[in-house]
Design an enzyme around this catalytic site. Structure first.
Site, short mmCIF file in Angstrom:
data_model
loop_
_atom_site.label_atom_id
_atom_site.label_comp_id
_atom_site.label_asym_id
_atom_site.label_seq_id
_atom_site.Cartn_x
_atom_site.Cartn_y
_atom_site.Cartn_z
CB SER A 132 -0.94 -0.07 1.21
OG SER A 132 -2.00 0.83 1.10
CG ASP A 287 -6.27 -2.80 -4.09
OD1 ASP A 287 -6.99 -1.80 -3.86
OD2 ASP A 287 -5.18 -2.98 -3.52
CG HIS A 316 -5.71 -2.18 -0.15
ND1 HIS A 316 -4.76 -1.91 -1.11
CD2 HIS A 316 -5.23 -1.67 1.00
CE1 HIS A 316 -3.75 -1.24 -0.55
NE2 HIS A 316 -4.01 -1.09 0.73
#
Lengths: 346, 346
Positions: A132, A287, A316
């Site tokens: 991320s 995601d 995600h």
């Protein structure tokens, strides 16, 4: 989880940020795993993610895993704003809380660079990896220090924050600020209404439509949708998170853009083309804010890059360490990357 | 846009809702387009969507279009809670504002059924169609009145609100309520902070990642991302929308489930299997809260259903009337459906 105190601080007495403000000092909290080789060739940097603390990276580190402390010297630097490194919540006046300066991804990477080179005398990194926003720092490392980074494995992230991602974060920020108790950042107690609202906003983004359709949250021990929203999401945001810190890191995230690195004049494709590291890019199939198509676009501009999509419904949070299948997928990818020849030593 | 007053009210003196409460009276605001045939065979019902008013359905009605008032008698009923039909904002005490009762999709369809049969003496509907929550009402019509509805064209919606969609709405609701001025629904002025926060939360969901990536908002005349967030999204939520109304309709949306229709014991697949209408289902390719895969699942259980995916990057707002290509796609689908033989008259 209770805050942990088993970490070190690297202090930079005067650290001028890209925004022009100087932190006096900047404090970079970090933890290391394993031992640095005599020739200092086995170092890995593994930065944290949005609101993550070093201990929330540890699921990918361990004996028998790719990031094995027996083999590698793994440095986990905490992002500015995460509450351990310099943050709105822990910086004394006058730079505290709402006055904490804007932090860029490059500010994080620069502080990490100084830690790695000044504290440890490391000249090359075998790998930079992260989830991320950790992936965003990974890309920035490869662009800022192309001769230093031999391999990168960014997962569920991006080299430039997309406009849609910026919009998603606007929703999170707006929820945090909507609570009147926020008081422009000058609250004396956490505005928990805003934290809980932001948690509910985040909930729809963190996991995919199919994750909810299949009620996969039951695998995490939650007994209903509401149980998951409160127990996982509100619990997540209430677990030592601070509103000003979350706003600070969201701003860092929204600014993410390797193209803005000095020398590239805003041209992200040229910045990506300058990467010398061998890249294994692992977006997650579903995601919702870092869709695989965006990462394929980025990979097309990096000289030595492979995209390997993490399959499944976790969205995600495929990169969050909660699903053993996804963890195995990422771990195997990193193991393969580490076994391959990286970029030549610069 | 200024509120319009060119509509009619169908009043039901005592209208008992599925939640057990009775509205005394319920007021159903509606507008008709075209003329009812002598044999009353040309009626179409086209319900509104989340926060939509009848005039925001008119982009799909017009000479030369499928919904041509020269040929069809089109009834646009306003959903309860939209500020024109009975709503928290327009119901007198004691059922006003935070005390306005919970409304189910079936309550809307029941009131519409009474309008159609009692006011106009209509026995069959050539078509029920609608966008988003309008699609949800469309499905409910086909399940509640299988012998009455000959064709349905739900677009960008679902027959049962998915868990992910419920979570997305939790984020919107939390943002609306986070504003301290909300005061549990007993505000005397609109809590505009909550409205603006909800607008920013909604922004990431309404259009797709690719819509933002390609900056398609420029086609709508907006000159930057922030210009779009304020001009389109905040403007949308501030355009006569009321927080209690939005919460009321979000609750209706979250409850959506044709399986809960009496007689089906919660079995949504059995409810779908009972539909006699010929169905053309049009999800949008990149709709983030009504993904095409969910609609394919529903279609598999409806005896005579076709799924036709609206291509492109507009996401949910493919069905909102702002993109000419999408409007043409939907219009052509409905024209084809109306030209085909519908379910036999029951």
């Amino acid at each position: 989880m209770a805050e942990r105190t088993d970490y070190e601080i690297f202090e930079i007495p005067e650290f001028t940020l890209e925004c022009g403000t100087t932190l006096r000092p900047a404090r970079l909290a970090y933890k290391t795993y394993g031992t640095l080789d005599a020739d200092r060739s086995n170092a890995i940097v593994y930065p944290t993610w949005y609101s993550g603390r070093f201990w929330e990276n540890e699921w990918l580190i361990g004996p028998g895993m790719a990031l094995d402390p027996e083999r590698w010297f793994i440095i986990v630097p905490n992002m500015f704003g995460n509450g351990l490194s310099s943050s709105p919540s822990n910086t004394p006046p006058p730079q505290d809380r709402a006055r904490f300066p804007r932090i860029n991804v490059r500010d994080n990477v620069e502080a990490q660079y100084r830690l790695v080179t000044e504290q440890f005398g490391i000249e090359h990194l075998a790998l930079v990896t992260g989830w991320s926003m950790g992936a965003g720092q990974t890309y920035q490392w490869a662009v800022s220090h192309p001769d230093m980074v031999r391999r990168i494995a960014p997962f569920c992230g991006s080299s430039k924050t997309s406009l849609h991602n910026i919009v998603f974060l606007e929703g999170v920020k707006a929820a945090l600020k909507a609570d009147g108790a926020y008081q422009g950042g000058w609250y004396t107690e956490q505005p928990v209404g805003g934290l809980r609202a932001a948690a509910r906003v985040y909930a729809g983004w963190g996991f995919s439509q199919a994750f909810y359709w299949n009620e996969v949250y039951r695998q995490l021990g939650f007994t209903s949708l509401e149980d998951f929203l409160v127990g996982f999401w509100e619990g997540f945001f209430l677990d030592g998170r601070d509103v000003n810190n979350l706003l600070c890191m969201a701003d860092t995230w929204q600014q993410g853009d390797v193209g803005a690195t000095p020398g590239f004049a805003g041209d992200v494709t040229r910045a990506l083309a300058s990467i010398r590291a061998k890249a294994l890019i692992m977006p997650a199939e579903k995601d919702l804010y870092f869709p695989p198509e965006d990462e394929r676009w980025a990979a097309n501009h990096i000289p030595d890059a492979e995209v390997r999509v993490i399959p499944g419904v976790w969205g995600h949070f495929a990169g969050g360490g909660a699903n053993p299948d996804d963890t195995r997928f990422i771990d195997e990818g990193i193991a393969e990357l580490l076994a391959a020849e990286g970029a030549p030593l610069g």
